[in-house]
Scaffold this motif. Structure first.
Motif, PDB file in Angstrom:
ATOM      1  N   GLY A  91      -4.522   2.079  -7.353  1.00  0.00           N
ATOM      2  CA  GLY A  91      -4.940   2.569  -6.051  1.00  0.00           C
ATOM      3  C   GLY A  91      -4.936   4.072  -5.956  1.00  0.00           C
ATOM      4  O   GLY A  91      -4.890   4.792  -6.945  1.00  0.00           O
ATOM      5  N   VAL A  92      -5.013   4.511  -4.723  1.00  0.00           N
ATOM      6  CA  VAL A  92      -5.055   5.936  -4.447  1.00  0.00           C
ATOM      7  C   VAL A  92      -3.703   6.549  -4.727  1.00  0.00           C
ATOM      8  O   VAL A  92      -2.698   6.153  -4.172  1.00  0.00           O
ATOM      9  N   LYS A  93      -3.642   7.532  -5.610  1.00  0.00           N
ATOM     10  CA  LYS A  93      -2.370   8.125  -6.017  1.00  0.00           C
ATOM     11  C   LYS A  93      -2.012   9.357  -5.200  1.00  0.00           C
ATOM     12  O   LYS A  93      -0.926   9.888  -5.327  1.00  0.00           O
ATOM     13  N   GLY A  94      -2.912   9.854  -4.432  1.00  0.00           N
ATOM     14  CA  GLY A  94      -2.611  11.045  -3.652  1.00  0.00           C
ATOM     15  C   GLY A  94      -3.644  11.222  -2.568  1.00  0.00           C
ATOM     16  O   GLY A  94      -4.740  10.694  -2.648  1.00  0.00           O
ATOM     17  N   GLY A  95      -3.295  11.996  -1.541  1.00  0.00           N
ATOM     18  CA  GLY A  95      -4.248  12.225  -0.471  1.00  0.00           C
ATOM     19  C   GLY A  95      -3.556  12.241   0.878  1.00  0.00           C
ATOM     20  O   GLY A  95      -2.371  12.539   0.993  1.00  0.00           O
ATOM     21  N   ILE A  96      -4.293  11.894   1.903  1.00  0.00           N
ATOM     22  CA  ILE A  96      -3.772  11.911   3.265  1.00  0.00           C
ATOM     23  C   ILE A  96      -3.824  10.491   3.822  1.00  0.00           C
ATOM     24  O   ILE A  96      -4.724   9.721   3.509  1.00  0.00           O
ATOM     25  N   SER A  97      -2.836  10.166   4.649  1.00  0.00           N
ATOM     26  CA  SER A  97      -2.794   8.838   5.260  1.00  0.00           C
ATOM     27  C   SER A  97      -2.152   8.937   6.635  1.00  0.00           C
ATOM     28  O   SER A  97      -1.538   9.942   6.990  1.00  0.00           O
ATOM     29  N   GLY A  98      -2.292   7.874   7.394  1.00  0.00           N
ATOM     30  CA  GLY A  98      -1.676   7.787   8.707  1.00  0.00           C
ATOM     31  C   GLY A  98      -0.921   6.477   8.846  1.00  0.00           C
ATOM     32  O   GLY A  98      -1.376   5.448   8.339  1.00  0.00           O
ATOM     33  N   SER A  99       0.237   6.511   9.495  1.00  0.00           N
ATOM     34  CA  SER A  99       1.054   5.310   9.689  1.00  0.00           C
ATOM     35  C   SER A  99       1.201   5.004  11.168  1.00  0.00           C
ATOM     36  O   SER A  99       1.311   5.919  11.999  1.00  0.00           O
ATOM     37  N   TYR A 100       1.218   3.713  11.486  1.00  0.00           N
ATOM     38  CA  TYR A 100       1.473   3.260  12.846  1.00  0.00           C
ATOM     39  C   TYR A 100       2.571   2.209  12.784  1.00  0.00           C
ATOM     40  O   TYR A 100       2.466   1.219  12.043  1.00  0.00           O
ATOM     41  N   PHE A 101       3.651   2.408  13.566  1.00  0.00           N
ATOM     42  CA  PHE A 101       4.805   1.529  13.514  1.00  0.00           C
ATOM     43  C   PHE A 101       4.650   0.399  14.522  1.00  0.00           C
ATOM     44  O   PHE A 101       4.599   0.624  15.732  1.00  0.00           O
ATOM     45  N   LEU A 102       4.563  -0.825  13.988  1.00  0.00           N
ATOM     46  CA  LEU A 102       4.508  -2.009  14.836  1.00  0.00           C
ATOM     47  C   LEU A 102       5.858  -2.254  15.491  1.00  0.00           C
ATOM     48  O   LEU A 102       5.944  -2.640  16.659  1.00  0.00           O
ATOM     49  N   THR A 103       6.920  -2.045  14.706  1.00  0.00           N
ATOM     50  CA  THR A 103       8.305  -2.088  15.170  1.00  0.00           C
ATOM     51  C   THR A 103       9.029  -0.960  14.442  1.00  0.00           C
ATOM     52  O   THR A 103       8.467  -0.352  13.518  1.00  0.00           O
ATOM     53  N   PRO A 104      10.292  -0.662  14.797  1.00  0.00           N
ATOM     54  CA  PRO A 104      11.007   0.373  14.042  1.00  0.00           C
ATOM     55  C   PRO A 104      11.181   0.024  12.563  1.00  0.00           C
ATOM     56  O   PRO A 104      11.435   0.905  11.751  1.00  0.00           O
ATOM     57  N   GLU A 105      11.027  -1.254  12.194  1.00  0.00           N
ATOM     58  CA  GLU A 105      11.247  -1.681  10.811  1.00  0.00           C
ATOM     59  C   GLU A 105       9.960  -2.060  10.083  1.00  0.00           C
ATOM     60  O   GLU A 105      10.012  -2.506   8.927  1.00  0.00           O
ATOM     61  N   SER A 106       8.787  -1.907  10.698  1.00  0.00           N
ATOM     62  CA  SER A 106       7.539  -2.279  10.031  1.00  0.00           C
ATOM     63  C   SER A 106       6.416  -1.340  10.465  1.00  0.00           C
ATOM     64  O   SER A 106       6.392  -0.873  11.607  1.00  0.00           O
ATOM     65  N   ALA A 107       5.503  -1.075   9.521  1.00  0.00           N
ATOM     66  CA  ALA A 107       4.419  -0.136   9.814  1.00  0.00           C
ATOM     67  C   ALA A 107       3.181  -0.475   9.004  1.00  0.00           C
ATOM     68  O   ALA A 107       3.267  -1.061   7.912  1.00  0.00           O
ATOM     69  N   LEU A 108       2.033  -0.115   9.552  1.00  0.00           N
ATOM     70  CA  LEU A 108       0.763  -0.168   8.841  1.00  0.00           C
ATOM     71  C   LEU A 108       0.399   1.250   8.420  1.00  0.00           C
ATOM     72  O   LEU A 108       0.538   2.195   9.203  1.00  0.00           O
ATOM     73  N   ARG A 109      -0.090   1.402   7.194  1.00  0.00           N
ATOM     74  CA  ARG A 109      -0.472   2.718   6.683  1.00  0.00           C
ATOM     75  C   ARG A 109      -1.879   2.644   6.106  1.00  0.00           C
ATOM     76  O   ARG A 109      -2.176   1.772   5.293  1.00  0.00           O
ATOM     77  N   VAL A 110      -2.728   3.570   6.529  1.00  0.00           N
ATOM     78  CA  VAL A 110      -4.101   3.639   6.019  1.00  0.00           C
ATOM     79  C   VAL A 110      -4.284   4.989   5.340  1.00  0.00           C
ATOM     80  O   VAL A 110      -3.983   6.037   5.928  1.00  0.00           O
TER      81      VAL A 110
END
Length: 234
Positions: A50-69
């Motif tokens: 996959g992508v080894k470097g770059g920029i991404s954004g995370s959104y936390f569904l809960t304090p213990e889980s997140a989605l990252r694009v």
């Protein structure tokens, strides 16, 4: 100067330990972060995992889980000059060149594990990757070269085409301040498949180009990529 630096580092550690009990990262449901990743601990790049470097954004569904694009665009080019060694510059020839362009997109689901200190957050995750790459190369050619000399090849590097894959993720995040942290992670290639692009070769003097079908490749389990990330929360 060295003594002053050592004193500053020691003081920072002591101060940080003193505040450790009161430290609380700004991580909650709905929190967001911008992440700047350096694959290979300092270089940008792409690979089967996959992508080894770059920029991404995370959104936390809960304090213990997140989605990252994540997103990365990579472009590299080199030039090979034509060196005329026989005609004292009367035959300038044509310089050669090689260029590669790649675009990668990844989406990850991360699960954080409670540690003994709020500053440290180990995490596990899985991710999906889509990468496309194409290339173009032209060798240095003399102007007097006969017809039949290869002048251009598109998608002939062996890594060109569309890649889709899944990766396993293991890492840990350390908070420097409540809204700024650094992390290190390792991505293991679980599965990836690449459908090769057609290689197109243009011949000097030929009426048409030659297209060669490239084979596909599949990889199951294998070494992935290591990376370091800076996170800024808001």
């Amino acid at each position: 100067m060295k003594k002053a630096l050592a004193l500053f580092v020691a003081s920072s550690l002591v101060f940080g330990m003193a505040l450790a009990q009161d430290f609380q990262p700004v991580v909650k449901s709905g929190a967001k972060s911008i992440n700047f990743t350096f694959g290979g601990l300092g270089t940008f790049g792409m690979g089967a995992a996959g992508v080894k470097g770059g920029i991404s954004g995370s959104y936390f569904l809960t304090p213990e889980s997140a989605l990252r694009v994540g997103l990365q665009v990579a472009s590299n080019s080199t030039t090979t000059p034509w060196n005329d060694l026989t005609t004292n510059g009367t035959n300038p020839g044509s310089d050669g060149s090689t260029s590669t362009f790649a675009l990668g997109v990844g989406i990850d689901y991360l699960m954080y594990i409670n540690a003994s200190t709020p500053r440290v957050r180990p995490f596990l995750g899985v991710g999906a990757r889509v990468i496309t790459q194409n290339s173009d190369s032209k060798p240095a050619v003399a102007t007097s070269a006969p017809n039949g000399t290869l002048v251009e090849t598109k998608n002939g590097t062996g890594g060109d085409g569309l890649t889709f894959g899944f990766a396993g993720i293991l890492g840990a995040e350390f908070f420097l301040w409540p809204a700024i942290s650094v992390s290190a992670e390792y991505q293991l290639n679980l599965f990836s498949t690449t459908s090769g692009s057609d290689m197109v070769t243009s011949i000097k003097g030929a009426a048409s180009s030659v297209t060669t079908k490239q084979g596909s490749s599949t990889s199951v389990l294998g070494f992935g990529s290591a990376g370091a990330t800076i996170h800024i929360y808001f």
